[in-house]
Design a protein around this motif. Structure first.
Motif, PDB file in Angstrom:
ATOM      1  N   GLU A 192      82.644  78.886   8.083  1.00  0.00           N
ATOM      2  CA  GLU A 192      82.936  79.479   9.392  1.00  0.00           C
ATOM      3  C   GLU A 192      84.380  79.187   9.815  1.00  0.00           C
ATOM      4  N   LEU A 193      84.897  78.027   9.460  1.00  0.00           N
ATOM      5  CA  LEU A 193      86.240  77.648   9.891  1.00  0.00           C
ATOM      6  C   LEU A 193      87.278  77.871   8.794  1.00  0.00           C
ATOM      7  N   ARG A 194      86.940  78.748   7.840  1.00  0.00           N
ATOM      8  CA  ARG A 194      87.825  78.878   6.674  1.00  0.00           C
ATOM      9  C   ARG A 194      89.250  79.294   7.049  1.00  0.00           C
ATOM     10  N   LEU A 195      89.387  80.071   8.129  1.00  0.00           N
ATOM     11  CA  LEU A 195      90.732  80.489   8.528  1.00  0.00           C
ATOM     12  C   LEU A 195      91.584  79.287   8.933  1.00  0.00           C
ATOM     13  N   VAL A 196      90.948  78.308   9.551  1.00  0.00           N
ATOM     14  CA  VAL A 196      91.682  77.114   9.967  1.00  0.00           C
ATOM     15  C   VAL A 196      92.234  76.392   8.742  1.00  0.00           C
ATOM     16  N   PHE A 197      91.407  76.267   7.716  1.00  0.00           N
ATOM     17  CA  PHE A 197      91.852  75.537   6.530  1.00  0.00           C
ATOM     18  C   PHE A 197      92.888  76.340   5.737  1.00  0.00           C
ATOM     19  N   ALA A 201      86.487  66.785   5.697  1.00  0.00           N
ATOM     20  CA  ALA A 201      85.419  65.784   5.652  1.00  0.00           C
ATOM     21  C   ALA A 201      85.256  65.077   6.988  1.00  0.00           C
ATOM     22  N   VAL A 202      86.363  64.855   7.701  1.00  0.00           N
ATOM     23  CA  VAL A 202      86.244  64.113   8.961  1.00  0.00           C
ATOM     24  C   VAL A 202      85.358  64.864   9.968  1.00  0.00           C
ATOM     25  N   PRO A 203      85.554  66.175  10.182  1.00  0.00           N
ATOM     26  CA  PRO A 203      84.643  66.878  11.092  1.00  0.00           C
ATOM     27  C   PRO A 203      83.188  66.846  10.602  1.00  0.00           C
ATOM     28  N   LEU A 204      83.002  66.986   9.296  1.00  0.00           N
ATOM     29  CA  LEU A 204      81.633  66.996   8.768  1.00  0.00           C
ATOM     30  C   LEU A 204      80.957  65.640   8.957  1.00  0.00           C
ATOM     31  N   VAL A 205      81.696  64.581   8.700  1.00  0.00           N
ATOM     32  CA  VAL A 205      81.116  63.245   8.872  1.00  0.00           C
ATOM     33  C   VAL A 205      80.854  62.974  10.345  1.00  0.00           C
ATOM     34  N   THR A 206      81.746  63.487  11.211  1.00  0.00           N
ATOM     35  CA  THR A 206      81.510  63.355  12.653  1.00  0.00           C
ATOM     36  C   THR A 206      80.206  64.038  13.048  1.00  0.00           C
ATOM     37  N   LEU A 207      80.030  65.221  12.478  1.00  0.00           N
ATOM     38  CA  LEU A 207      78.798  65.958  12.746  1.00  0.00           C
ATOM     39  C   LEU A 207      77.590  65.141  12.294  1.00  0.00           C
ATOM     40  N   LEU A 208      77.728  64.509  11.145  1.00  0.00           N
ATOM     41  CA  LEU A 208      76.639  63.701  10.587  1.00  0.00           C
ATOM     42  C   LEU A 208      76.322  62.520  11.501  1.00  0.00           C
ATOM     43  N   ILE A 209      77.360  61.821  11.929  1.00  0.00           N
ATOM     44  CA  ILE A 209      77.156  60.664  12.810  1.00  0.00           C
ATOM     45  C   ILE A 209      76.510  61.113  14.109  1.00  0.00           C
ATOM     46  N   GLY A 210      77.011  62.237  14.630  1.00  0.00           N
ATOM     47  CA  GLY A 210      76.462  62.754  15.870  1.00  0.00           C
ATOM     48  C   GLY A 210      74.997  63.101  15.737  1.00  0.00           C
ATOM     49  N   THR A 211      74.646  63.689  14.611  1.00  0.00           N
ATOM     50  CA  THR A 211      73.252  64.064  14.395  1.00  0.00           C
ATOM     51  C   THR A 211      72.362  62.818  14.376  1.00  0.00           C
ATOM     52  N   VAL A 212      72.853  61.759  13.723  1.00  0.00           N
ATOM     53  CA  VAL A 212      72.071  60.523  13.655  1.00  0.00           C
ATOM     54  C   VAL A 212      71.896  59.931  15.042  1.00  0.00           C
ATOM     55  N   LEU A 213      73.006  59.854  15.785  1.00  0.00           N
ATOM     56  CA  LEU A 213      72.940  59.215  17.101  1.00  0.00           C
ATOM     57  C   LEU A 213      72.107  60.022  18.072  1.00  0.00           C
ATOM     58  N   GLY A 214      72.102  61.340  17.888  1.00  0.00           N
ATOM     59  CA  GLY A 214      71.354  62.187  18.804  1.00  0.00           C
ATOM     60  C   GLY A 214      69.858  62.228  18.491  1.00  0.00           C
ATOM     61  N   ALA A 215      69.476  61.686  17.345  1.00  0.00           N
ATOM     62  CA  ALA A 215      68.066  61.791  16.947  1.00  0.00           C
ATOM     63  C   ALA A 215      67.213  60.806  17.732  1.00  0.00           C
ATOM     64  N   GLU A 216      65.915  61.131  17.855  1.00  0.00           N
ATOM     65  CA  GLU A 216      65.021  60.225  18.577  1.00  0.00           C
ATOM     66  C   GLU A 216      64.748  58.979  17.754  1.00  0.00           C
ATOM     67  N   ASP A 217      64.490  59.183  16.471  1.00  0.00           N
ATOM     68  CA  ASP A 217      64.254  58.050  15.595  1.00  0.00           C
ATOM     69  C   ASP A 217      65.517  57.855  14.754  1.00  0.00           C
ATOM     70  N   ALA A 265      92.550  69.554  15.267  1.00  0.00           N
ATOM     71  CA  ALA A 265      91.740  69.592  16.486  1.00  0.00           C
ATOM     72  C   ALA A 265      90.782  70.781  16.459  1.00  0.00           C
ATOM     73  N   LEU A 266      91.276  71.936  15.990  1.00  0.00           N
ATOM     74  CA  LEU A 266      90.415  73.114  15.906  1.00  0.00           C
ATOM     75  C   LEU A 266      89.255  72.859  14.951  1.00  0.00           C
ATOM     76  N   ALA A 267      89.556  72.177  13.838  1.00  0.00           N
ATOM     77  CA  ALA A 267      88.508  71.904  12.856  1.00  0.00           C
ATOM     78  C   ALA A 267      87.475  70.927  13.411  1.00  0.00           C
ATOM     79  N   MET A 268      87.942  70.022  14.284  1.00  0.00           N
ATOM     80  CA  MET A 268      87.034  69.022  14.853  1.00  0.00           C
ATOM     81  C   MET A 268      86.165  69.597  15.978  1.00  0.00           C
ATOM     82  N   LEU A 269      86.695  70.606  16.660  1.00  0.00           N
ATOM     83  CA  LEU A 269      86.094  71.072  17.897  1.00  0.00           C
ATOM     84  C   LEU A 269      84.590  71.359  17.798  1.00  0.00           C
ATOM     85  N   PRO A 270      84.162  72.188  16.830  1.00  0.00           N
ATOM     86  CA  PRO A 270      82.741  72.494  16.771  1.00  0.00           C
ATOM     87  C   PRO A 270      81.870  71.257  16.583  1.00  0.00           C
ATOM     88  N   SER A 271      82.323  70.308  15.754  1.00  0.00           N
ATOM     89  CA  SER A 271      81.489  69.137  15.531  1.00  0.00           C
ATOM     90  C   SER A 271      81.452  68.268  16.776  1.00  0.00           C
TER      91      SER A 271
END
Lengths: 246, 321, 303
Positions: free
Chosen positions: C98-103, C154-170, C67-73
């Protein structure tokens, strides 16, 4: 109580744990030695030594040693069941906790202060004119008390005290302290740094302590006293069968 | 469940008005699992065996009596007050835990001496020496506990538990890891302490030990008190189950013929040198047997209940619940 | 069932010993073999890395860290969705740093769960008496640890990626842009997972006491990181500058940049001082050495 103190001491200084503690303590000394060997011209020895003692000694070594010692001072006996030989006696629980805390703090402080003293003296070539090493040693000893009290309490609350202690040190004092300044008020590391900076006669950018000693000392004492009080309460009605039965 | 009194022989001095150990409607559950279910009992001086299959709740019960577990409901009273949150109780209570771990770096002598000091005994050394002599561990007292065999470790634990001469001694599976000779010694020791008027409760899942040592038993099955008291008495109370006697007499065949006409006899079996008789009515049969023997002119050499072993009692109780 | 006596002596009615037929049957069907054993061990180890199949308490630490690893994304995605504005605090390049302590905490807590329990309860002998080689056991455990770490990164990073796509105008052009980042995201997570798993298992496999293992692993990460930082300050030339490679997270961050490009995170990676190829070389050597250490331990270990 002497008997409890003796038993705790011998138990904490088992061969493997002692070896681990000694190795850990030699790390800052080795780094200080590397500093002497490299003998860099463009690095301020005082600032660099402050970083060494604060980041490695106080920031890593102190919590790790306190964790290993504090969670084992009573936790090891609870885990293997020998605690019953102390607890099935008409000894006030306050006495048990205070003895365990005393021995645990003494070992933690001895080990970490010796390391800080050796590493600091080595890095500064024995010239501790500004009292930096002295300050860090005093701060470390203060931190040892507060950390050990917290981790002793933790070992009475959960069987996985070590990992939850690491959560506190790494996530709360490490990760979150960088993001939210407010967490520093409840950070043993900051208490210890505050004390160190007050004792030492160095500028604010050497140890970079955000807390003044006038708030660090009372805060640390309150936290330690609260941890002790809770631990005593917890031990007064202690379920020795533990969670193993659930 | 009604309160059950475990009567003991009158050897023990009546020091307290209240029973030494008393449980009042005690239950203990862990989450959804009920370990001890509404047990009331009281213990007085003498040796009592706590018997039950593994997982029946014996350890839970002992831990509650020893003050290391809070009852979920009800009250556990030891020597006149609640056992929970009362370290002062250990002045008169000794506990031998089941777990084997000891301070492996201490010698046997130091281990028992440490216990004596924690009890603040005026002469800890002498008390420790006495306790070590009681369990006959003098020969090994200067060796580290880590080098002890299981049986020796067990005796060291017992010595540490009785160094302050407690009025109540609780032992969790004390015979584990002991060889037959050590078992005998332990039986002797506990019996002696029971005769001194101490209240001794030991748990075991081995019937033979309980049968040999305990004057009375508590039988726990699935967290409930299935029976308590003298186990022969318990056996007698179970009237719905036929009793079997083995009879030796001057003329087994003639006695058998006489017995088969008696209404309280359920069956007679004749083997080479002995006669076994089953009866459905214990009382009537024991009254009828001497009368019948006299009438038939047969001398009775021995009349012995064959299945009075605790094992048969126990398996009966376990099956029934 | 054994015949009691030869038929020539029918008077023997009760033999001294009898084996009763209580219905045991020999299994004659096909057996699945080594591969299946390894896959089963891998599966159960991966589950236990997240505390699945254990009690509820065993799940608190792994899922808390997840959950901590997911939080920022999640915060970044939420902000992007609500305000239609990208937040640039956490990027693909600095997220893991940035989250290296969590891992580090995750591997310190869970690596001993994977290998320490079997040693503590002395059940290795049960494994090795099956169609499972020692090397298979090690392979399954390593693979499970790497997979678990890969997932938590990878799951937080991919979440971040999906979020970036969905948040984009185009959305479509954003999708194209972000998908180009995907190999780097996956590769970076895998690089991290391999190094962390190797470090964790190299320590954890050497002690059955899980408390020692956890303390040892975390001490290793913290001390190497701080020492690298302190000594790294000392000199910008000469042999000392290579000390920065001691820091596990800086090392793997260097490899990431060498392999996939991108910005430098806050880590002390500086290709002007230490070339990217040196990062890769040291990375490979360290992973190989740690792997050998684990293999050595299990070759020697009395099962």
């Amino acid at each position: 109580m002497r008997v409890i103190a003796e038993i705790t001491l011998r138990q904490l200084l088992s061969r493997r744990r002692t070896l681990l503690l000694v190795v850990l303590c030699l790390v800052p000394v080795a780094v200080a030695f590397a500093f002497r060997l490299a003998d860099p011209v463009d690095v301020d020895p005082l600032e660099w030594t402050g970083g060494l003692l604060a980041n490695l000694g106080l920031g890593v070594l102190l919590p790790v040693v306190a964790l290993l010692v504090g969670t084992a001072a009573l936790g090891a006996e609870i885990e293997d069941g020998t605690a019953v030989y102390i607890l099935a006696r008409p000894i006030p629980r306050r006495e048990v906790i205070l003895t365990k805390l005393g021995v645990g703090t003494a070992i933690t402080a001895l080990v970490t202060c010796a390391s800080a003293l050796a590493a600091g003296t080595l890095a500064l070539r024995g010239a501790d004119d500004d009292g930096l090493v002295l300050g860090v040693v005093v701060g470390t000893a203060f931190g040892a008390l507060v950390y050990t009290a917290i981790f002793l309490l933790l070992s009475l609350l959960t069987r996985r005290a070590l990992i939850y202690g690491l959560f506190y040190v790494l996530i709360w004092e490490g990760l979150l302290a960088g993001l939210f300044a407010g967490t520093r008020v409840l950070s043993v590391k900051q208490y210890a740094l505050g004390v160190a900076e007050a004792v030492a006669d160095v500028g604010p950018d050497v140890l970079e302590a955000p807390l003044e000693a006038s708030s660090a000392v009372p805060l640390g004492l309150v936290v330690a006293a609260a941890a002790v009080a809770l631990a005593v309460r917890r031990l007064q009605g202690f379920n020795l069968l533990g969670d193993a039965a659930t | 469940m009604t309160a059950t009194d475990v009567e003991h022989r009158a050897a023990g001095p009546a020091t307290v008005a209240e029973p030494a150990v008393e449980l009042r409607a005690v239950s203990r559950w862990y989450g959804n699992v009920v370990a001890v279910n509404d047990i009331s009992l009281s213990l007085g001086p003498g040796v009592t065996g706590l018997l039950g299959p593994n997982g029946a709740g014996k350890s839970t019960l002992l831990h509650m009596m020893a003050g290391f577990l809070e009852p979920s409901a009800g009250e556990v009273r030891v020597l006149g007050a609640s056992a929970w949150r009362r370290p002062a109780m250990y002045d008169h209570v000794g506990l031998v835990p089941e777990r084997e771990a000891v301070y492996s770096f201490l010698t046997g002598r130091r281990f028992v001496e440490a216990a004596a000091r924690l009890h603040r005994l005026p002469d800890a050394k002498a008390a420790a020496a006495r306790a070590i002599a009681t369990v006959e561990l003098e020969g090994a007292q200067d060796r580290a506990l880590g080098t002890y065999s299981k049986g020796m470790r067990q005796r060291a634990k017992v010595a540490a538990a009785l160094v302050h001469e407690p009025a109540v001694l609780l032992l969790d599976e004390p015979f584990n890891g002991m060889d037959p000779k050590q078992r005998l010694q332990m039986v002797d020791l506990l019996r002696r302490m029971g005769a001194e008027g101490r209240t001794i409760l030991f748990s075991s899942h081995i019937l033979e030990e309980v049968e040999r040592l305990a004057e009375s038993v508590l039988v726990i099955v699935s967290g409930r008190l299935a029976a308590s008291g003298n186990f022969r008495e318990i056996r007698r109370l179970m009237t719905d189950r036929p009793h079997t006697f083995t009879v030796h007499s001057s003329d087994d065949r003639r006695l058998a013929a006489a017995l088969i006409g008696e209404p309280s006899t359920a069956g007679v079996e004749l083997e080479h040198d002995r006669l076994s008789v089953r009866t459905a009515d214990f009382g009537a049969f024991t009254r009828a047997l001497p009368r019948l023997a006299r009438a038939a002119g047969v001398r009775l050499d021995e009349v012995r209940p064959t299945d009075e072993s605790l094992e048969s009692v126990f398996s009966y109780l376990v099956r029934r619940s | 069932m054994t015949p009691a006596a030869p038929p020539s002596r029918p008077e023997v009615v009760t033999p001294a010993g009898v084996i009763y037929d209580i219905g045991y049957q020999r299994y004659d069907g096909p057996r699945l073999g080594r591969g299946a054993v390894v896959r089963a061990l891998y599966g159960s180890s991966l589950r236990s890395a997240f505390g699945i199949g254990r009690g509820g308490r065993a799940k608190i630490v792994p899922f808390g860290l997840f959950a901590l690893a997911m939080l920022p994304s999640l915060i970044a995605v939420g902000v992007a969705a609500l305000l239609n504005e990208a937040v640039e605090i956490f990027t693909y390049d600095n997220y893991l740093w940035e989250l290296r302590l969590v891992f580090a905490l995750f591997v310190a807590a869970q690596a001993p769960e994977l290998v320490g329990r079997d040693q503590q309860h002395r059940v290795l002998t049960l494994y090795f008496s099956r169609a499972l080689e020692r090397a298979d056991y090690v392979a399954a455990k390593v693979a499970a640890m790497v997979t678990a770490l890969f997932l938590i990164m990878a799951v937080p990073l991919v979440t971040l990626l999906i979020g970036t796509v969905l948040g984009a105008e185009d959305v479509l052009s954003a999708l194209g842009d972000e998908l180009r980042e995907l190999p780097g995201v996956v590769g970076n997570s895998l690089l991290h997972a391999i190094l962390l798993a190797a470090m964790g298992l190299a320590v954890a496999s050497y002690t059955p006491r899980r408390a020692y293992a956890t303390g040892g692993i975390i001490a290793l990460f913290l001390i190497l990181g701080v020492v690298a930082g302190l000594v790294g300050e000392l000199a910008e030339e000469g042999g000392w500058r290579y000390v920065v490679l001691l820091s596990p997270f800086a090392l793997v961050d260097g490899v990431r940049r060498w392999a996939f490009g991108g910005r430098v995170a806050e880590s002390p990676v500086d290709f002007d001082l230490v070339p990217g190829a040196a990062h890769l070389l040291v990375y490979l050597l360290v992973v190989a050495a740690l792997g050998a250490l684990v293999a050595w331990r299990y070759r020697r270990l009395q099962a």
